[in-house]
Design a protein around this motif. Structure first.
Motif, PDB file in Angstrom:
ATOM      1  N   GLU A  11       0.884  -1.116   0.036  1.00  0.00           N
ATOM      2  CA  GLU A  11      -0.017  -0.082   0.020  1.00  0.00           C
ATOM      3  C   GLU A  11       1.073   1.136  -0.072  1.00  0.00           C
ATOM      4  N   ILE A  12       0.361   2.333  -0.539  1.00  0.00           N
ATOM      5  CA  ILE A  12       0.916   3.572  -0.395  1.00  0.00           C
ATOM      6  C   ILE A  12       0.164   4.678   0.319  1.00  0.00           C
ATOM      7  N   ASN A  13       0.552   5.391   1.069  1.00  0.00           N
ATOM      8  CA  ASN A  13      -0.037   6.526   1.585  1.00  0.00           C
ATOM      9  C   ASN A  13       0.306   7.739   1.269  1.00  0.00           C
ATOM     10  N   ILE A  14      -0.744   8.469   0.750  1.00  0.00           N
ATOM     11  CA  ILE A  14      -0.378   9.770   0.110  1.00  0.00           C
ATOM     12  C   ILE A  14      -0.862  10.814   1.352  1.00  0.00           C
ATOM     13  N   GLN A  15      -0.064  11.873   1.538  1.00  0.00           N
ATOM     14  CA  GLN A  15      -0.438  13.197   2.151  1.00  0.00           C
ATOM     15  C   GLN A  15      -0.005  14.393   1.778  1.00  0.00           C
ATOM     16  N   TRP A  16      -0.547  15.399   1.996  1.00  0.00           N
ATOM     17  CA  TRP A  16      -0.222  16.725   1.461  1.00  0.00           C
ATOM     18  C   TRP A  16       0.132  17.596   2.600  1.00  0.00           C
ATOM     19  N   TYR A  17       1.285  18.452   2.186  1.00  0.00           N
ATOM     20  CA  TYR A  17       1.559  19.442   3.250  1.00  0.00           C
ATOM     21  C   TYR A  17       1.351  20.880   2.394  1.00  0.00           C
ATOM     22  N   ILE A  18       0.583  21.927   3.082  1.00  0.00           N
ATOM     23  CA  ILE A  18       0.709  23.055   2.353  1.00  0.00           C
ATOM     24  C   ILE A  18       1.379  23.892   3.260  1.00  0.00           C
ATOM     25  N   PRO A  19       2.590  24.549   2.670  1.00  0.00           N
ATOM     26  CA  PRO A  19       3.457  25.453   3.654  1.00  0.00           C
ATOM     27  C   PRO A  19       2.882  26.662   3.677  1.00  0.00           C
ATOM     28  N   SER A  20       3.436  27.416   4.644  1.00  0.00           N
ATOM     29  CA  SER A  20       2.881  28.704   4.800  1.00  0.00           C
ATOM     30  C   SER A  20       2.597  29.543   3.578  1.00  0.00           C
ATOM     31  N   MET A  21       1.905  30.608   3.408  1.00  0.00           N
ATOM     32  CA  MET A  21       1.321  31.234   2.132  1.00  0.00           C
ATOM     33  C   MET A  21       2.238  31.999   1.876  1.00  0.00           C
ATOM     34  N   ALA A  22       3.136  32.495   2.639  1.00  0.00           N
ATOM     35  CA  ALA A  22       4.210  33.359   2.358  1.00  0.00           C
ATOM     36  C   ALA A  22       5.219  32.855   1.411  1.00  0.00           C
ATOM     37  N   LYS A  23       5.373  33.328   0.486  1.00  0.00           N
ATOM     38  CA  LYS A  23       6.126  32.847  -0.697  1.00  0.00           C
ATOM     39  C   LYS A  23       7.562  33.429  -0.651  1.00  0.00           C
ATOM     40  N   PRO A  24       8.745  32.960  -0.827  1.00  0.00           N
ATOM     41  CA  PRO A  24      10.071  33.345  -1.053  1.00  0.00           C
ATOM     42  C   PRO A  24       9.922  34.433  -1.962  1.00  0.00           C
ATOM     43  N   LEU A  25      10.771  35.542  -1.883  1.00  0.00           N
ATOM     44  CA  LEU A  25      10.916  36.502  -3.031  1.00  0.00           C
ATOM     45  C   LEU A  25      11.324  35.917  -4.451  1.00  0.00           C
ATOM     46  N   THR A  30       3.358  29.389  -5.808  1.00  0.00           N
ATOM     47  CA  THR A  30       3.016  28.548  -4.442  1.00  0.00           C
ATOM     48  C   THR A  30       3.282  27.018  -5.043  1.00  0.00           C
ATOM     49  N   LYS A  31       3.990  26.195  -4.081  1.00  0.00           N
ATOM     50  CA  LYS A  31       4.222  24.954  -4.206  1.00  0.00           C
ATOM     51  C   LYS A  31       3.683  24.279  -2.871  1.00  0.00           C
ATOM     52  N   VAL A  32       3.480  23.103  -3.304  1.00  0.00           N
ATOM     53  CA  VAL A  32       2.754  22.128  -2.006  1.00  0.00           C
ATOM     54  C   VAL A  32       3.826  20.686  -1.976  1.00  0.00           C
ATOM     55  N   LEU A  33       3.878  20.085  -1.013  1.00  0.00           N
ATOM     56  CA  LEU A  33       4.726  19.073  -0.708  1.00  0.00           C
ATOM     57  C   LEU A  33       3.570  17.552  -0.714  1.00  0.00           C
ATOM     58  N   LEU A  34       4.002  16.816  -1.680  1.00  0.00           N
ATOM     59  CA  LEU A  34       3.183  15.530  -1.866  1.00  0.00           C
ATOM     60  C   LEU A  34       4.221  14.496  -0.948  1.00  0.00           C
ATOM     61  N   LEU A  35       3.594  13.886   0.216  1.00  0.00           N
ATOM     62  CA  LEU A  35       4.406  13.322   1.179  1.00  0.00           C
ATOM     63  C   LEU A  35       3.867  11.763   0.860  1.00  0.00           C
ATOM     64  N   TYR A  36       4.784  10.798   0.850  1.00  0.00           N
ATOM     65  CA  TYR A  36       4.310   9.504   0.368  1.00  0.00           C
ATOM     66  C   TYR A  36       5.178   8.398   1.193  1.00  0.00           C
ATOM     67  N   ALA A  37       4.550   7.303   1.484  1.00  0.00           N
ATOM     68  CA  ALA A  37       5.331   6.297   2.146  1.00  0.00           C
ATOM     69  C   ALA A  37       4.418   5.041   1.642  1.00  0.00           C
ATOM     70  N   TYR A  38       5.345   3.946   1.299  1.00  0.00           N
ATOM     71  CA  TYR A  38       4.693   2.512   0.656  1.00  0.00           C
ATOM     72  C   TYR A  38       5.697   1.442   1.086  1.00  0.00           C
TER      73      TYR A  38
END
Length: 191
Positions: A11-25, A30-38
């Motif tokens: 099985e694979i477990n997928i979760q998302w992490y949405i960092p702070s809305m403040a973007k580096p200059l 905006t980017k998000v992290l797809l976190l996975y473990a399988y």
């Protein structure tokens, strides 16, 4: 043993992490992290040295994830329409009845059976599926520039597999996908 301590199936477990809305200059989107473990074999948490467990993350543009989820939702609707028009569905419920009674509901047990049945796609839906899956491949590939468009669908298309793909790109919930051809395809890109 508790369910959290073992994985009896692949099985694979997928979760998302949405960092702070403040973007580096220096970053324009905006980017998000797809976190996975399988795991590719059954594992026990007590065997932390197992070579069957993998984990990682991908940084993906948020706009592309949202756009892909919308496309996958549309594809899922197309698959549901095709299923309703298939012989297996129409022999148990006359089409004229479905047209007259919009409130018709499918029993949960029949719905589960239908969800696992392979769907025969028409040409239009197959092209939509190939485009969506090519985009999934591009997002999950280590080097998206080398990710060529798909010419064939790499797994069995069922309502469950398309629903799992749609859920995979659900930023609020993530998902767990168990063994099968969809699992094999996804992990082949992450491995």
């Amino acid at each position: 043993e508790s369910r959290a301590a073992i994985a009896s199936y692949k099985e694979i477990n997928i979760q998302w992490y949405i960092p702070s809305m403040a973007k580096p200059l220096n970053d324009t989107e905006t980017k998000v992290l797809l976190l996975y473990a399988y795991n590719i074999n059954p594992v026990r948490i007590s065997d932390i040295t197992s070579t069957s467990m993998f984990a990682g993350h991908l940084c993906i543009p948020l706009a592309r994830v949202i756009s892909l989820r919308e496309k996958l939702s549309d594809l899922k609707e197309q698959v549901e329409i095709l299923m309703q028009g298939s012989k297996g569905f129409s022999t148990s419920v006359p089409t004229s009845f479905l047209q007259k009674n919009e409130a018709f509901k499918i029993s949960p047990s029949h719905k589960r059976k239908m969800g696992h049945a392979k769907v025969h796609l028409d040409d239009k839906t197959e092209e939509i599926a190939k485009r969506c899956l090519s985009e999934v491949k591009a997002l999950l590939s280590v080097d998206p520039a080398l990710s060529s468009p798909l010419t064939e669908i790499p797994f069995n298309v069922t309502l469950k597999s398309i629903t799992n793909l749609e859920d995979m790109f659900d930023l609020a919930n993530g998902c767990i996908i168990t063994e099968g051809s969809l699992f094999d395809w996804i992990t082949s890109m992450l491995h």
